[in-house]
Design a protein around this motif. Structure first.
Motif, PDB file in Angstrom:
ATOM      1  N   ASP A   1     -22.088  -0.398  24.440  1.00 18.59           N
ATOM      2  CA  ASP A   1     -21.088   0.233  25.298  1.00 18.59           C
ATOM      3  C   ASP A   1     -21.702   1.246  26.255  1.00 18.59           C
TER       4      ASP A   1
ATOM      5  N   GLN B   1     -19.486  -3.198  28.578  1.00 19.28           N
ATOM      6  CA  GLN B   1     -20.684  -3.549  27.826  1.00 19.28           C
ATOM      7  C   GLN B   1     -21.813  -3.938  28.789  1.00 19.28           C
TER       8      GLN B   1
ATOM      9  N   GLY C   1      -5.980 -14.041  13.254  1.00 23.03           N
ATOM     10  CA  GLY C   1      -7.120 -13.393  13.892  1.00 23.03           C
ATOM     11  C   GLY C   1      -7.988 -14.372  14.665  1.00 23.03           C
ATOM     12  N   ARG C   2      -8.624 -13.853  15.681  1.00 24.76           N
ATOM     13  CA  ARG C   2      -9.600 -14.633  16.421  1.00 24.76           C
ATOM     14  C   ARG C   2     -10.640 -13.678  16.994  1.00 24.76           C
ATOM     15  N   GLN C   3     -11.770 -14.205  17.335  1.00 28.28           N
ATOM     16  CA  GLN C   3     -12.861 -13.388  17.824  1.00 28.28           C
ATOM     17  C   GLN C   3     -12.555 -12.862  19.219  1.00 28.28           C
ATOM     18  N   HIS C   4     -12.836 -11.578  19.421  1.00 24.51           N
ATOM     19  CA  HIS C   4     -12.597 -10.955  20.719  1.00 24.51           C
ATOM     20  C   HIS C   4     -13.612 -11.485  21.737  1.00 24.51           C
ATOM     21  N   PRO C   5     -13.203 -11.647  22.986  1.00 17.11           N
ATOM     22  CA  PRO C   5     -14.153 -12.130  24.004  1.00 17.11           C
ATOM     23  C   PRO C   5     -15.417 -11.289  24.098  1.00 17.11           C
ATOM     24  N   ILE C   6     -15.293  -9.987  23.896  1.00 14.57           N
ATOM     25  CA  ILE C   6     -16.480  -9.129  23.929  1.00 14.57           C
ATOM     26  C   ILE C   6     -17.440  -9.510  22.812  1.00 14.57           C
ATOM     27  N   SER C   7     -16.892  -9.781  21.640  1.00 17.35           N
ATOM     28  CA  SER C   7     -17.740 -10.184  20.507  1.00 17.35           C
ATOM     29  C   SER C   7     -18.417 -11.525  20.769  1.00 17.35           C
TER      30      SER C   7
ATOM     31  N   THR D   1      -0.117 -12.180  11.555  1.00 20.28           N
ATOM     32  CA  THR D   1      -0.939 -12.462  12.730  1.00 20.28           C
ATOM     33  C   THR D   1      -2.072 -13.410  12.359  1.00 20.28           C
TER      34      THR D   1
END
Length: 553
Positions: free
Chosen positions: A461, A470, A371-377, A369
């Motif tokens: 959260d 959030q 990886g990429r940064q989550h939209p929440i992050s 896979t």
């Protein structure tokens, strides 16, 4: 988390191994070594394992982990013919009581220090600084059973521990160091708890102080132990103390508690239905809890292909009783001193520890896979850049809170979509927050000794209707804070995030009428802002104007 001091000479004797082996292996049972000194080691244990708050408890666990003594420890509690009676007046003050006697002890410097440290660590870990549970330990040589647990007038006097002259109970709360520290636990009561012997000699004034008469010394051989409190954790604390003393060679004796309130179904099973009907229980109850595990469940959740025999071996290393049933499932007995075993998953964790995390093979993932940064992050990191630039300091309060803080103090009505804890361990943590603003107000109330202005924020959260989202919330407290200030902060936040918004009226009672507003984006309300209502400030003990906002991220 408590830090336990273990002296090498003592721990080597209790375990039956050398200090180097102990130091090398103890981290693998869930311990964090704080420091290693010439004659001792300081180790930090997690709060969920109060049975490890003493050298005796650590030694007991390590003997199993090192395959010196495995399986369920067996403690025989013999009938001592000692009774204690609860007067009806005590049941509205501090109603739960567990007692035991331990005879045949031979104290030395190590065991005396261990017992006192265990008592205080349990006061903190299980007792919430004595509020929920407090422990009294008494030399039996100068007291005479049967005992009584009564509600006494504040002018009753006796000689408290470390003093030479009698003091009334009220004077103890006002002048004795322990009394001053814990006086708040007696607020609102016109009578105070007291444990007396047959001659009306004082054993203890729980949860404040023991009497000087029963002071424990190197010459003490027999102990009477009382554990008082507000819930069933008193029995867990009692089991931990008496089994630790048994590891030093003490002989455990039971105490019959008469006029007891503890008539639950569990008490009926363990203490005999006839006794419970008579409002009588016998403590300590060291009966193991029984569980049933499926081998497939173990393999599935741990991820290791263990046979039923291997599962039993790991459980026995962790001081459980374990055997294989005819259907291949595993019958498990957990010791009475293990306060942390609430679900079979807790047992599975111990199987993993027994197997050894260092023995689990490293496996390269079969799936490749990127990886990429989550939209929440991404959104969170944006805010972590914006808010400090506006002069706000980040805080990180707990996501667990209480109805009092979340609703009552904020003048808000409870909502049906909140998530409540089924078995809260503290009245301060009974629900998962649905908003962040009450947490920030609580932090301000705890930091009134700091200079003003104070400006803090959190992005974190919240849980509503079982769904985690959030929020961003911020507050500012100082004499000149007003609606214009917080509106300017919201303008800056929304501009930096590239969001167009409008404001409209709101009836949120946490804010002052006429100086509050709702934030609207694309016709949807995403938050509120304004001047905090004076009654909210009073509820949190604040004396300066405060403004704040909260919005969905």
């Amino acid at each position: 988390m408590p830090v336990i001091t273990l002296y090498y000479e003592d721990i080597e004797t209790l375990i039956g191994t050398d200090k180097d082996t102990f130091i090398d292996r103890v981290p693998m049972i869930g311990a964090d070594i704080e420091r290693i000194e010439d004659d001792h080691i300081d180790i930090e244990f997690f709060p969920d394992r109060p049975d490890l708050y003493s050298p005796e408890g650590v030694a007991r666990a390590m003997r199993g982990f090192l395959d010196i003594h495995t399986g369920l420890p067996v403690y025989n509690a013999k009938d001592s013919d000692i009774r204690i009676t609860l007067d009806d007046g005590i049941k509205n003050i501090r109603p739960y009581l567990g007692c035991a006697v331990v005879r045949g002890l031979e104290f030395n410097d190590y065991s005396i220090e261990s017992l006192m440290a265990l008592q205080e660590d349990l006061h903190w870990g299980l007792g919430r600084d004595r509020k929920k549970v407090s422990i009294g330990i008494h030399d039996m040589s100068d007291i005479e059973p049967p005992f009584r647990y009564v509600a006494a007038d504040p002018d009753f006097s006796f000689v408290p521990l470390d003093f030479e002259e009698p003091m009334t109970m009220q004077e103890i709360l006002e002048r004795h160091p322990k009394g001053v520290k814990y006086a708040h636990l007696m607020e609102g009561f016109d009578k105070y708890p007291l444990i007396l012997d047959a001659k009306d000699q004082v054993l203890s004034f729980p949860p404040i102080i023991n009497g000087q008469r029963t002071r424990v010394s190197h010459g003490t051989r027999d102990l009477f132990i009382d554990v008082t409190g507000l819930d069933r954790k008193v029995y867990t604390a009692l089991n931990i103390v008496v089994t630790s003393l048994a590891e030093r060679g003490g002989k455990i004796g039971t105490v019959t508690i008469e006029n007891s309130i503890n008539n639950s179904i569990k008490d009926s099973i363990k203490n005999n239905i006839e006794n419970v009907i008579k409002n009588k229980i016998i403590t300590p109850d060291l009966t193991p809890e029984h569980w049933n595990l499926g081998a497939d469940e173990v393999r599935s959740l741990i991820g290791i292909d263990l046979t039923p025999r291997q599962i039993v071996e790991q459980l026995q290393r962790m001081r459980f009783g374990a055997s294989i049933n005819e259907d291949g499932s595993i019958d498990v007995s957990s010791p009475a001193y293990r306060a942390d075993i609430l679900h079979t998953w807790d047992i599975l964790e111990d199987i993993s520890i027994g197997y050894g995390y260092d023995n689990i093979p490293l496996v390269i993932p079969k799936t490749v896979t990127v990886g990429r940064q989550h939209p929440i992050s991404i959104r969170r990191n944006e805010i972590l850049q914006i808010m400090p630039g506006l002069g706000y300091d980040q805080v990180m309060p707990f996501t667990l809170t209480s109805e009092k803080v979340h609703y009552n103090n904020m003048l808000r009505s409870p909502i049906q979509k909140a998530t409540h804890l089924k078995h809260p361990i503290s009245e301060d943590q009974t629900m998962v927050r649905t908003t962040i603003l009450p947490n920030l107000m609580e932090i301000l109330s705890l930091n009134q000794h700091r200079e003003l202005p104070q400006r803090i924020f959190e992005v974190g959260d919240v849980v509503v209707n079982g769904i985690t989202t959030q929020h961003l919330a911020a507050v500012s407290i100082h004499p000149a804070s007003n609606f214009t200030e917080i509106r300017g902060v919201v303008d800056a936040v929304m501009r930096e995030r590239g969001l167009e918004y409008t404001i409209t009226g709101t009836d949120d009672p946490a804010f002052l009428k006429g100086r509050r507003a709702a934030l609207m984006v694309d016709g949807n309300e995403i938050g509120t802002l304004g001047e905090i209502h004076p009654d909210v400030l009073t509820n949190f003990g604040l004396q300066q104007p405060t403004v704040g906002f909260e919005l969905m991220v």
